[in-house]
Design an enzyme around this catalytic site. Structure first.
Site, PDB file in Angstrom:
ATOM      1  N   CYS A   1     132.607  72.014 -16.405  1.00 30.52           N
ATOM      2  CA  CYS A   1     133.219  71.373 -15.233  1.00 30.52           C
ATOM      3  C   CYS A   1     134.094  72.352 -14.466  1.00 30.52           C
ATOM      4  O   CYS A   1     134.249  72.243 -13.245  1.00 30.52           O
ATOM      5  CB  CYS A   1     134.025  70.140 -15.650  1.00 30.52           C
ATOM      6  SG  CYS A   1     135.311  70.461 -16.881  1.00 30.52           S
TER       7      CYS A   1
ATOM      8  N   HIS B   1     139.741  68.198 -17.833  1.00 24.95           N
ATOM      9  CA  HIS B   1     138.491  68.024 -17.090  1.00 24.95           C
ATOM     10  C   HIS B   1     138.738  68.325 -15.620  1.00 24.95           C
ATOM     11  O   HIS B   1     139.665  67.798 -15.018  1.00 24.95           O
ATOM     12  CB  HIS B   1     137.969  66.597 -17.259  1.00 24.95           C
ATOM     13  CG  HIS B   1     136.704  66.339 -16.508  1.00 24.95           C
ATOM     14  ND1 HIS B   1     135.527  67.007 -16.795  1.00 24.95           N
ATOM     15  CD2 HIS B   1     136.435  65.509 -15.460  1.00 24.95           C
ATOM     16  CE1 HIS B   1     134.580  66.584 -15.966  1.00 24.95           C
ATOM     17  NE2 HIS B   1     135.096  65.685 -15.144  1.00 24.95           N
TER      18      HIS B   1
END
Length: 493
Positions: free
Chosen positions: A141, A444
């Site tokens: 990510c 994230h």
């Protein structure tokens, strides 16, 4: 569609029985096919058991990379008869034969984009249908957020998309896609080419997420720090990516002549050049700025000045704001981007561990330091430091920082503001990278970016339309501001 899960994402073909299943980043049915084939069955002949013990090697139909489940690694070796390469060429021919029809379909889709890109409300949520997501290859990510942000910086993105493809210059491989594996030599990979391919794949109207596997393999080759599937820092990756793109472009990639952007910047004087490690490229032409580092000896008053090129500025969040976690929290004023910029450029007295070697006093002395911006870049990249060190620990900084979507005024931080017009110092936000669930060593990453006047949220393979009110509430990690072109408007920070 795949037989088991009816998915059309990441098809992997078994090279033993030609069955097609989804890869490990979808539902993992290709791996399950291998595992099921290893289960020993009673009352079988030895030859049958040996046959059941195969099904270990499969090929990704998207990147043509070959993977061995028994070795748990990508492989490049082939059979004596070159059967793996024959399968690969067959898949490439199938793809090339469908290329013309696919291109026609995409052109029709783009022609109707004015209708298709309108808001589509499904179950109360607003979804974008003209942007393409990026598959998460396993804690990637950090890479996806940076790639989506850079793809929405128009000048930078257009330069790479207009480069000629490497395949088009080769006779036998004309029109074919290239593929990379971890076992290939460094000379066989091109970061610029894979970066170009990735940018070209985005914003083409495809609703299927693009898999940046070939780019990721090249990253593994030339950036050893990012090998493996552990979480990485998005800012560190961005710096490595820009630095390596800059170095490869300096080598005359594809024989491309100097772009108009670079020609425009070639008129800079020697003292005003923002080149890093040699000649200017599109990287330094767009992201490059110049800082003046001014140090004054507190004993004799000697002043020392040094000019440093930069591609981004890393800003501390002032200590008085570090407990302010949300915009609506009522324990004091909200930290703003102006506070962070002021902290970066304010006069600072160096502590005992940073004594300045004064050439007049001939010894280390107490001194003050101050930064000025001598030249602003076309794209101003601001990195907010989300960790700070205490005596023994590295602590997270979860502070909300207020930032403007339009009209960030940088004039007061310039060394010679009188030499810059009012519009040349104004910046509008193009993209912002977020680090969610922030923890040391994990988190994230997602990104917000504006495209043709609308804001999108990029969360790996998922892309959704969002509102400006949502963007301004985000806890920013990296901000990309684009220099405002001369036009009417006086909104300022």
């Amino acid at each position: 569609f795949l037989l088991v899960c009816r998915s059309n994402k990441s098809p992997w073909v078994c090279l033993t029985c030609s069955s097609v299943h989804c890869g490990r980043y979808v539902n993992g049915h290709a791996k399950k096919h291998y595992e099921d084939a290893q289960v020993p069955l009673t009352n079988h002949k030895k030859s049958e058991k040996q046959d059941k013990a195969q099904h270990t090697v499969c090929m990704d139909c998207s990147s043509y990379s070959t993977y061995c489940y028994r070795c748990d690694d990508f492989v490049v070796n082939d059979t004596k008869l070159g059967l793996v390469q024959k399968v690969r060429e067959h898949l490439q021919n199938l793809e090339n034969s469908a290329f013309t029809a696919d291109r026609h379909r995409k052109r029709k889709l783009l022609e109707n984009s004015s209708l298709n890109s309108k808001l589509l409300k499904v179950n109360g949520s607003t979804t974008a249908i003209c942007a393409t997501g990026l598959r998460n290859l396993g804690n990637t990510c950090f890479m996806n957020a940076i790639l989506q942000s850079l793809s929405n910086i128009e000048q930078f993105c257009c330069y790479f998309k207009e480069l000629p493809a490497v395949e088009l210059r080769n006779g036998k491989t004309a029109g074919r896609r290239t593929y990379h594996t971890r076992s290939q030599g460094d000379n066989n990979v091109s970061l610029v080419e894979e970066f170009r391919k990735t940018l070209c794949a985005l914003w083409q109207g495809s609703q299927t997420a693009f898999s940046p596997e070939s780019l990721f393999y090249v990253v593994w080759k030339i950036m050893p720090n990012f090998r493996g599937y552990q979480q990485q820092d998005a800012h560190e990756f961005m710096r490595y990516l820009l630095d390596h793109l800059h170095l490869e472009l300096q080598g005359g990639f594809n024989g491309v002549s100097c772009s108009p952007i670079l020609q425009e910047n070639s008129t800079l004087s020697a003292s005003n050049k923002c080149c890093i490690n040699g000649a200017s490229t599109v990287v330094t032409a767009i992201f490059g700025g110049i800082l003046q580092n001014e140090v004054n000896c507190l004993i004799c008053g000697t002043e020392s000045r040094k000019f440093d090129p930069f591609l981004d500025l890393s800003l501390d969040i002032p200590s008085q704001f570090r407990n302010k976690r949300s915009k609506n929290q009522e324990n004091g004023p909200v930290c703003s981007l102006r506070d962070c910029l002021r902290s970066f450029t304010d006069l600072e007295e160096l502590d005992e561990t940073e004594l300045y070697m004064c050439h007049k006093c001939k010894k280390k002395q107490k001194s003050t330091k101050k930064f000025w911006i001598q030249k602003l870049p076309k794209v101003l990249c601001l990195h907010l430091k989300r960790f700070h060190w205490t005596a023994y620990l590295r602590n997270k900084v979860d502070t909300y920082v207020e930032f403007p979507l339009r009209g960030l005024d940088m004039k007061c931080y310039l060394l010679e503001p009188e030499n810059s017009g009012p519009e040349n110092c104004l910046y509008d936000l193009a993209a912002v990278v977020l680090r969610n669930n922030i923890r040391v060593g994990s988190g994230h990453y997602t990104a917000y970016a504006t495209h043709e006047g609308r804001w999108f949220h990029f969360n790996d393979s998922t892309v959704t339309l969002t509102e400006e009110d949502t963007v301004v509430k985000a806890k920013a990690y990296i901000l990309f501001y684009v220099e405002r072109q001369a036009r009417a408007g006086s909104d300022k920070l």
